[in-house]
Design an enzyme around this catalytic site. Structure first.
Site, PDB file in Angstrom:
ATOM      1  N   LYS A  59     -69.956  28.611 -14.351  1.00 15.45           N
ATOM      2  CA  LYS A  59     -70.971  28.486 -13.307  1.00 15.45           C
ATOM      3  C   LYS A  59     -71.429  29.840 -12.764  1.00 15.45           C
ATOM      4  O   LYS A  59     -72.597  30.032 -12.447  1.00 15.45           O
ATOM      5  CB  LYS A  59     -70.437  27.611 -12.178  1.00 15.45           C
TER       6      LYS A  59
ATOM      7  N   HIS B 152     -68.019  13.601  -5.521  1.00 13.04           N
ATOM      8  CA  HIS B 152     -68.739  14.318  -6.578  1.00 13.04           C
ATOM      9  C   HIS B 152     -68.845  13.527  -7.880  1.00 13.04           C
ATOM     10  O   HIS B 152     -69.241  14.086  -8.903  1.00 13.04           O
ATOM     11  CB  HIS B 152     -68.096  15.685  -6.846  1.00 13.04           C
TER      12      HIS B 152
ATOM     13  N   ARG C  26     -75.810  18.779 -22.848  1.00 11.65           N
ATOM     14  CA  ARG C  26     -75.533  17.579 -23.645  1.00 11.65           C
ATOM     15  C   ARG C  26     -76.403  16.446 -23.130  1.00 11.65           C
ATOM     16  O   ARG C  26     -77.126  16.595 -22.142  1.00 11.65           O
ATOM     17  CB  ARG C  26     -74.063  17.178 -23.508  1.00 11.65           C
TER      18      ARG C  26
ATOM     19  N   GLU D 122     -70.586  29.243  -2.418  1.00 10.30           N
ATOM     20  CA  GLU D 122     -71.980  28.900  -2.178  1.00 10.30           C
ATOM     21  C   GLU D 122     -72.161  28.461  -0.738  1.00 10.30           C
ATOM     22  O   GLU D 122     -71.252  27.871  -0.143  1.00 10.30           O
ATOM     23  CB  GLU D 122     -72.428  27.730  -3.072  1.00 10.30           C
TER      24      GLU D 122
END
Length: 635
Positions: free
Chosen positions: A116, A234, A296, A200
């Protein structure tokens, strides 16, 4: 086009790829573990190759065995599905080194988006908006704490190699940062073998909106967006397309950002660019930021297919075979609205714990798209993801799609394992969801209502009692001609016993007394049509799916047997008598076998003692409460 491909996956996605391949005239090879020997994808494919034992490390993650299986069967390409090896660049290189085609992006593209922190640095360079944060190599706790303070709380700690919420922590106060950092790192190390994290800024009222992209290695286009904001820890629950409240201006900006991201890495095939979106007000061009890219096919791709009319798996095969993308950006339009719900075998009131079991009954409504890898008789094993099906609906607008989803979930029936079906039904009619006021915190806010344990009503118990008595076809079964046409059925629910007294009023009507309530059931109406019996369980399909245990009165701790006597617990036929008067018996010894409810029931000695008398012989028809065996009184 390929003549034959191998599918390096299992379950519903393997069946999904097989379906399109068959329509295109492409033969398929399935792979399977020992746990999946009888799985649906194995039966649906043209050929199947065993990989190894059930653990994924010994089967579906054995890239070497998968490549060899492709070579041995003459497959020309490998479709990875999603999960397992689908985003493993080493596997891609092994496939290509063997002279085979990987139906997906290049190893370099997967690596570019695999971590990430590196992906966000790449996106910043490409001009894609990224959430303010820290994505660097410095990983000292004190340094990260300083960076978190600079970003401003609340802050999100995320594993750089993460996914599925693992290694992720929301920190709202500076004093809690170091503790959460340590916890996130430990979880990330255990899950991914990499404890590095990024930071973040946490977006208040966040929405999760992703864009479906498709590339040919040079150029890319987008197939509009999906809203995946309905999540629990999540994990996505319900997805829809297009996103509620989306404007043409914001859609164009987000779509172009996604295309820029894909072209920056020379992307080929189907992929998804995920954005975190500020949902505190109307959607804005400056209110979305790159989160990650899934290199994907995505689980929720059916909603995109529903609104565009595109078969993404067909596109994957064509582009991998060297053909151009079938359409251009200008050719693509949105038609209506689509929603998808993920049906899982899981115990929601227990905290969404994965469940196992054999699917005894499975029924879906007409008009909904069902992507599933199971059928009645399939086993939900502890080895893999417990998904049963994806239920996708399409309507002319969001309101009609919402109604269609609620109706489809109400008409879905599953027996043999606990599921999240009741949770999905409640979520589909939640006022916030219905009005499109969705964000990633909705489920957490409404969890007490959405996840409440179901409780049976008197009607549910009555239907279960009739089905448990097995009298739907012949209402006189289990009733004696010389006794009142009444019968008691004992049901177990959530550890409690519930008594249902069946009172036959005629060939087409039964009254059922459940505690202080009385329910009338009529043949051809509610006479058990919404329930089935499977073994010693009855499942009732109503607003909630309720499963009852059929309690054998003989196993109820002697409820029908005193210390000195054993009574018939129900009307039945004496099949066998295993003792005689004067015989010494021990507690639990077999005394009499009674056939009732089309099952044999063994009556056992309630205590140690000597048989005083036996009142029945084989072939006797007895009614409930009749003395069968007496023991000598204890001295």
């Amino acid at each position: 086009m390929f003549d034959k491909i191998l599918i390096a996956n299992r379950g519903e996605i393997a069946c999904r790829v097989i379906r399109t391949s068959r329509a295109m005239g492409v033969r398929t090879v399935a792979v399977y573990s020992d746990a999946d020997r009888a799985a649906l994808h194995v039966r649906e494919a043209d050929e199947a190759v065993r990989l190894g034992p059930a653990p994924v490390a010994e089967s579906y993650l054995r890239g070497d065995l998968i490549v060899q299986a492709a070579l041995d069967t003459g497959a020309q390409a490998i479709h990875p599905g999603y999960g397992f090896l689908s985003e493993n660049p080493d596997f891609v290189e092994a496939v290509e080194a063997a002279g085979l085609v990987f139906i997906g992006p290049s190893a370099d593209a997967i690596r570019a988006m695999g971590l990430k922190d590196a992906a966000k640095a790449l996106m910043l360079k490409a001009g894609v908006p990224v959430v303010p944060g820290y994505h660097g190599d410095g990983q000292e706790p004190a340094f990260l704490a300083k960076k978190a303070a600079e970003i401003g709380y609340p802050v999100l700690i995320k594993a750089v190699a993460g996914g599925g919420g693992k290694g992720m922590r929301l920190v709202e106060r500076e004093t809690d940062f170091l503790e959460n950092l340590s916890s996130a790192r430990a979880e990330a190390e255990a899950a991914f073998g990499n404890g590095d994290v990024l930071l973040e800024r946490y977006v208040q009222n966040p929405r999760h909106i992703e864009v479906q992209v498709f590339g040919d290695g040079t150029n890319a286009l987008h197939l509009f967006e999906r809203d995946c904001s309905l999540q629990r820890r999540h994990q996505k629950v319900i997805e829809e397309a297009p996103a509620p409240g989306m404007t043409d201006e914001v859609r164009d900006a987000m779509g172009q950002a996604a295309v820029t991201a894909a072209q920056a890495i020379g992307y080929a095939g189907a992929g998804t660019v995920e954005f975190i979106v500020d949902g505190s007000d109307d959607l804005r061009k400056d209110g979305f930021w790159f989160m990650e890219m899934n290199t994907r096919l995505q689980v929720e791709h059916p909603v995109t297919e529903a609104i565009t009319g595109v078969d993404l798996v067909e596109w994957q095969l064509r582009v991998a075979a060297g053909e151009p993308m079938p359409l251009t950006q200008a050719d693509l339009t949105i038609s209506g609205h689509a929603m998808e719900a993920r049906l899982y075998a899981e115990d929601v009131p227990a905290g969404f714990l994965p469940a196992t079991g054999v699917i005894d009954h499975l029924a879906f409504p007409d008009g909904a798209r069902i992507d599933s890898g199971v059928v009645p008789g399939s086993e939900i094993s502890p080895w893999y993801d417990p998904m049963i099906a994806k239920v996708t609906v399409h309507g002319s607008d969001r309101a009609s799609a919402c109604r269609a989803l609620s109706a489809a979930l109400r008409a879905t029936e599953v027996a043999g394992t606990v599921t999240n079906l009741g949770f999905l039904r409640r979520l589909a009619r939640d006022p916030g969801f219905v009005t499109g006021e969705v964000d990633t915190g909705l489920i957490a806010r409404e969890e007490a209502v959405l996840c409440a344990a179901p409780m049976p009503a008197a009607y549910d118990v009555a239907v279960a009692g009739v089905v448990a008595a097995d009298i739907r076809d012949d209402p006189l079964v289990g009733f004696t001609l010389w006794a009142p046409l009444e019968r008691e059925i004992v049901l177990g629910f959530d550890g409690q016993e519930i008594m249902a007294r069946l009172i036959m009023l005629g060939p087409d009507r039964i009254d059922v007394a459940v505690m202080d309530d009385q329910v009338s059931l009529c043949r051809g109406d509610h006479w058990g049509h919404a329930a089935i019996r499977h073994g010693a369980r009855v499942t009732v399909f109503g607003e909630e799916t309720l499963t009852f245990d059929v309690v054998d009165p003989l196993d109820r701790g002697g409820a029908m047997a005193g210390g000195d006597t054993v009574l018939a617990p129900m009307p039945g036929l004496v099949r066998d008598v295993a003792i005689e008067a004067g015989q010494q018996v021990s507690e639990g010894d077999r005394l009499v076998v009674l056939e009732a409810m089309k099952m044999e029931h063994v009556l056992r000695a309630p205590r140690d003692g000597v048989v005083a008398s036996v009142a029945v012989t084989p072939g006797d028809q007895v009614s409930a409460g009749v003395l069968m065996v007496a023991l000598e009184e204890e001295t």
